[in-house]
Design a protein around this motif. Structure first.
Motif, PDB file in Angstrom:
ATOM      1  N   GLU A  81     -10.770  -1.189 -50.253  1.00 10.75           N
ATOM      2  CA  GLU A  81     -11.683  -0.714 -51.277  1.00 10.75           C
ATOM      3  C   GLU A  81     -11.086   0.532 -51.899  1.00 10.75           C
ATOM      4  O   GLU A  81     -10.598   1.414 -51.189  1.00 10.75           O
ATOM      5  N   CYS A  82     -11.110   0.604 -53.203  1.00 12.49           N
ATOM      6  CA  CYS A  82     -10.525   1.757 -53.884  1.00 12.49           C
ATOM      7  C   CYS A  82     -11.299   3.029 -53.528  1.00 12.49           C
ATOM      8  O   CYS A  82     -12.518   3.076 -53.668  1.00 12.49           O
ATOM      9  N   PRO A  83     -10.574   4.069 -53.070  1.00 13.24           N
ATOM     10  CA  PRO A  83     -11.260   5.324 -52.703  1.00 13.24           C
ATOM     11  C   PRO A  83     -11.755   6.084 -53.942  1.00 13.24           C
ATOM     12  O   PRO A  83     -12.628   6.922 -53.834  1.00 13.24           O
ATOM     13  N   ASP A  84     -11.164   5.766 -55.103  1.00 11.50           N
ATOM     14  CA  ASP A  84     -11.546   6.498 -56.320  1.00 11.50           C
ATOM     15  C   ASP A  84     -12.757   5.899 -57.003  1.00 11.50           C
ATOM     16  O   ASP A  84     -13.701   6.593 -57.348  1.00 11.50           O
ATOM     17  N   CYS A  85     -12.722   4.579 -57.223  1.00  9.23           N
ATOM     18  CA  CYS A  85     -13.815   3.965 -57.983  1.00  9.23           C
ATOM     19  C   CYS A  85     -14.642   2.988 -57.156  1.00  9.23           C
ATOM     20  O   CYS A  85     -15.634   2.465 -57.625  1.00  9.23           O
ATOM     21  N   GLY A  86     -14.213   2.725 -55.919  1.00  8.28           N
ATOM     22  CA  GLY A  86     -15.026   1.903 -55.026  1.00  8.28           C
ATOM     23  C   GLY A  86     -14.938   0.410 -55.265  1.00  8.28           C
ATOM     24  O   GLY A  86     -15.681  -0.362 -54.664  1.00  8.28           O
ATOM     25  N   ASN A  95      -2.185  -1.176 -55.699  1.00  8.01           N
ATOM     26  CA  ASN A  95      -2.896  -0.218 -56.542  1.00  8.01           C
ATOM     27  C   ASN A  95      -4.189  -0.856 -57.017  1.00  8.01           C
ATOM     28  O   ASN A  95      -4.283  -2.067 -57.182  1.00  8.01           O
ATOM     29  N   CYS A  96      -5.160  -0.021 -57.273  1.00  8.70           N
ATOM     30  CA  CYS A  96      -6.439  -0.485 -57.786  1.00  8.70           C
ATOM     31  C   CYS A  96      -6.248  -1.178 -59.124  1.00  8.70           C
ATOM     32  O   CYS A  96      -5.586  -0.654 -60.021  1.00  8.70           O
ATOM     33  N   TRP A  97      -6.825  -2.367 -59.273  1.00  5.05           N
ATOM     34  CA  TRP A  97      -6.660  -3.114 -60.521  1.00  5.05           C
ATOM     35  C   TRP A  97      -7.441  -2.455 -61.648  1.00  5.05           C
ATOM     36  O   TRP A  97      -7.199  -2.691 -62.815  1.00  5.05           O
ATOM     37  N   LYS A  98      -8.370  -1.620 -61.281  1.00  2.00           N
ATOM     38  CA  LYS A  98      -9.256  -1.031 -62.291  1.00  2.00           C
ATOM     39  C   LYS A  98      -8.783   0.351 -62.747  1.00  2.00           C
ATOM     40  O   LYS A  98      -8.667   0.601 -63.933  1.00  2.00           O
ATOM     41  N   CYS A  99      -8.523   1.225 -61.786  1.00  2.00           N
ATOM     42  CA  CYS A  99      -8.174   2.596 -62.167  1.00  2.00           C
ATOM     43  C   CYS A  99      -6.755   2.972 -61.734  1.00  2.00           C
ATOM     44  O   CYS A  99      -6.340   4.113 -61.916  1.00  2.00           O
ATOM     45  N   SER A 100      -6.034   2.037 -61.144  1.00  2.00           N
ATOM     46  CA  SER A 100      -4.629   2.241 -60.765  1.00  2.00           C
ATOM     47  C   SER A 100      -4.427   3.255 -59.636  1.00  2.00           C
ATOM     48  O   SER A 100      -3.307   3.672 -59.388  1.00  2.00           O
TER      49      SER A 100
HETATM   50 ZN   LIG Z   1     -10.058   2.261 -58.482  1.00  2.00          ZN
END
Ligand SMILES: [Zn+2]
Length: 108
Positions: A81-86, A95-100
């Motif tokens: 789970e992305c720690p930045d955007c969840g 890398n997060c597909w949403k916020c990288s």
């Molecule tokens: Zn993210």
């Protein structure tokens, strides 16, 4: 019956048992309650053992256990789970597909 595995970690033995059972291999766990007789035999260590009922399935059981014990398999990437955007991420993404944002713990 053939003994295929033993370990003091009862949860590990139980886990292997459930994997074998789900592969249609009949099993029996010995010493599952090894510590319950502690009052009578305080100094005897009883190790939980996993037995396979059908001798024809022993090889299959052993290879399944070997697979479970293989560190390469245990290190398989897991969904994260992305720690930045969840956002939930696929195991293969680094890398997060949403916020990288970088995957936590990724070796760069
Ligand atoms: Zn993210």
């Amino acid at each position: 019956m053939i003994k295929v595995f033993e370990d003091f970690d009862i949860t590990l033995v139980g886990y292997y048992q459930s994997v074998l059972e789900s592969n249609d291999i009949g099993t029996f766990m010995k010493n599952q309650f090894g510590t319950s007789g502690a009052g009578e035999l305080p100094f005897v260590e009883v190790i939980p053992q996993l037995w396979v009922l059908d001798e024809e399935k022993v090889e299959q059981a052993k290879s399944l256990i070997a697979e479970l014990q293989n560190p390469a398999n245990q290190a398989k990437p897991r969904p994260w789970e992305c720690p930045d955007c969840g956002e939930p991420q696929e195991a293969a993404f680094t890398n997060c597909w949403k916020c990288s944002a970088a995957r936590p713990g990724t070796l760069v």
